[in-house]
Write an enzyme that holds these catalytic residues in place. Sequence first.
Site, PDB file in Angstrom:
ATOM      1  N   TYR A 108      47.928  49.423  13.354  1.00 29.59           N
ATOM      2  CA  TYR A 108      47.227  48.785  14.281  1.00 29.59           C
ATOM      3  C   TYR A 108      47.728  47.414  13.697  1.00 29.59           C
ATOM      4  CZ  TYR A 108      43.558  46.425  16.943  1.00 29.59           C
ATOM      5  OH  TYR A 108      42.700  45.570  17.727  1.00 29.59           O
ATOM      6  N   CYS A 109      48.057  46.392  14.905  1.00 22.29           N
ATOM      7  CA  CYS A 109      48.397  45.131  14.574  1.00 22.29           C
ATOM      8  C   CYS A 109      49.117  44.532  13.403  1.00 22.29           C
ATOM      9  CB  CYS A 109      46.869  44.326  14.566  1.00 22.29           C
ATOM     10  SG  CYS A 109      46.907  42.561  14.462  1.00 22.29           S
ATOM     11  N   LEU A 110      48.662  43.858  12.446  1.00 23.38           N
ATOM     12  CA  LEU A 110      49.224  43.753  11.237  1.00 23.38           C
ATOM     13  C   LEU A 110      49.769  44.938  10.431  1.00 23.38           C
ATOM     14  CD1 LEU A 110      50.790  41.687   9.253  1.00 23.38           C
ATOM     15  CD2 LEU A 110      48.463  41.118   8.492  1.00 23.38           C
TER      16      LEU A 110
ATOM     17  N   LEU B 287      50.239  50.126  17.763  1.00 24.74           N
ATOM     18  CA  LEU B 287      49.134  49.765  18.489  1.00 24.74           C
ATOM     19  C   LEU B 287      49.062  48.264  18.501  1.00 24.74           C
ATOM     20  CD1 LEU B 287      46.228  52.273  17.218  1.00 24.74           C
ATOM     21  CD2 LEU B 287      48.147  52.558  19.026  1.00 24.74           C
TER      22      LEU B 287
END
Length: 567
Positions: A298-300, A326
């Site tokens: 997710y993200c980073l 994501l």
Amino acid sequence: MVDRAFKSTLAKMTKGLSPAGLATKGFSWAAHLALSPGKQMVLANKALENNLLLWSHLGEAMLDEKAEPFAKPTNGDRRFQSESWNKWPYNYLYQSFLLNQAWWQEATTNIDGLSEKDEREVSFVARQLLDIFAPSNGVMTNPEVVNTAVQEGGMNFVRGAENFMQDFEQYTSGKKPEALEQFSPGKTVAVTPGKVVFRNHLIELIQYSPTTETVYPEPVFIVPAWIMKYYILDLSAKNSLVKYLVDQGHTVFMVSWRNPTEEDRDLGMEDYRQQGIMDALDVINRIVPDEKIHGVGYCLGGTMLSIAAAAMARDGDDRFGSLTTLAAQYDFTEAGELMLFIRDSEVSYLTNMMWEQGYLQGTQMAGAFQLLRSNDLIWSRLVREYLMGERQGYNDLMAWNADLTRMPYRMHAEYLRKLFLQNDLASGRYMVGDRPIHITDIRVPIFAVGTEKDHVAPWRSAYKITSHPATDVTFLLTSGGHNAGIVSEPGHPHRHYQVQTIKSGDPYVDPDTWREKAARKEGSWWPEWHAWLAERSGERRAAVEPGNTKVGLRPLCDAPGTYVFQD
């Protein structure tokens, strides 16, 4: 050392924005505009036209309060929705403001010779300055404030003063708002049962307890961003992605990141890859031996998972069965408005601030995100809480968003320079060990999720993974923003998504064409993803509890562990 200390002190005062960088952009814009007499004529004519329109509307509005306004707020601007804004003199004030806003948008764009990036940055700064002087921010220029003060005899200002004093005390003391106490990890959020099965200096690895008699044999390994606490994906029981996966029969592992301190200043991107992902994979292999692992980032965390997966593919490590990203990016050429804060000048300036502290404070990063939507996240909130005297109640997502973390000096500096500024990962220059990696070495199926209103990882940027030449990529675009779009449980109202698989070798489809052709589906995207995972996770077998005593991996403590409580 003197320069670094001076810039560090100044950076704290300017929230990490470089005065030199801003001045350079402003001078570039002014110089190019001065050399564009045609553009100047257009702006002069636009100013005259706006004044004529304004006075024409003023005459109509004085005779008829229902006169149709001609200047419309931009999408997402909810400051002037109340009917009270259509009465004199407020209609004049807000229409004048919107016309001024449109004029400055014209003045800072489409200038011959000025780069597109400079245009975006100057336009952004102009919007920030204009928002300060919006009539909605004033006591006497906001009809909603005036009406509330009349109705309540000014008690809204008393409540507003109390709200301000509470916030000032919390800011100076570093305390969290009392309303957040109801959202405590392990009690009301991050409550999915499980065990911490591994701990090193950087992570705790949580394995969640099964809720079904049988489970899919191939586990799901989730790598959240370390910008915030991990439990964005395990909020309340009703909207926990982790609980949803466990209830569908998946064996789920989750990384909970350490909240770094000054002592962790030298932790770099390689430390996060090795201690955060590779160490966790080794433990998962011991608990669930001889099975493929479905990586989720997710993200980073999705960016780091992509780095790890590419390095593993390069080195012949085939433990991943699939990858899911994501709201994550690997190519930062179109990383959205967040790029406004990331140039050599800003990164150098920010690095000096982090050098003295040893980390980037969570509040310093949160301020940058708030600036992306300042009229909604800053000014409208200040009006509501300090002028209207209202307090917005917290929910679990807002409480998580206020549970801030820090970023180590070295890691964040490397992240900004190597990924954002130099775009090393997308260009095949990112080094893992003594050799570069490339995302195209990944051969396992990819499921990528973008969100429509994402200001952090714009969906068109996340979509770039679909150009992968060597594997199938299923891209899903869901309604909502960077956080709320991912936390989109079944039954959540007003949710929809589009999804389509792009096969390896298919001709390139640009994001807007994809969006036009991909079928729209109503509801949560979670079941769509679960079905995709289930197809690739093998035949179900009897469930077992977390850990594996046969190989000496006994649970260390109950979830959510200890790192999630670090302030």
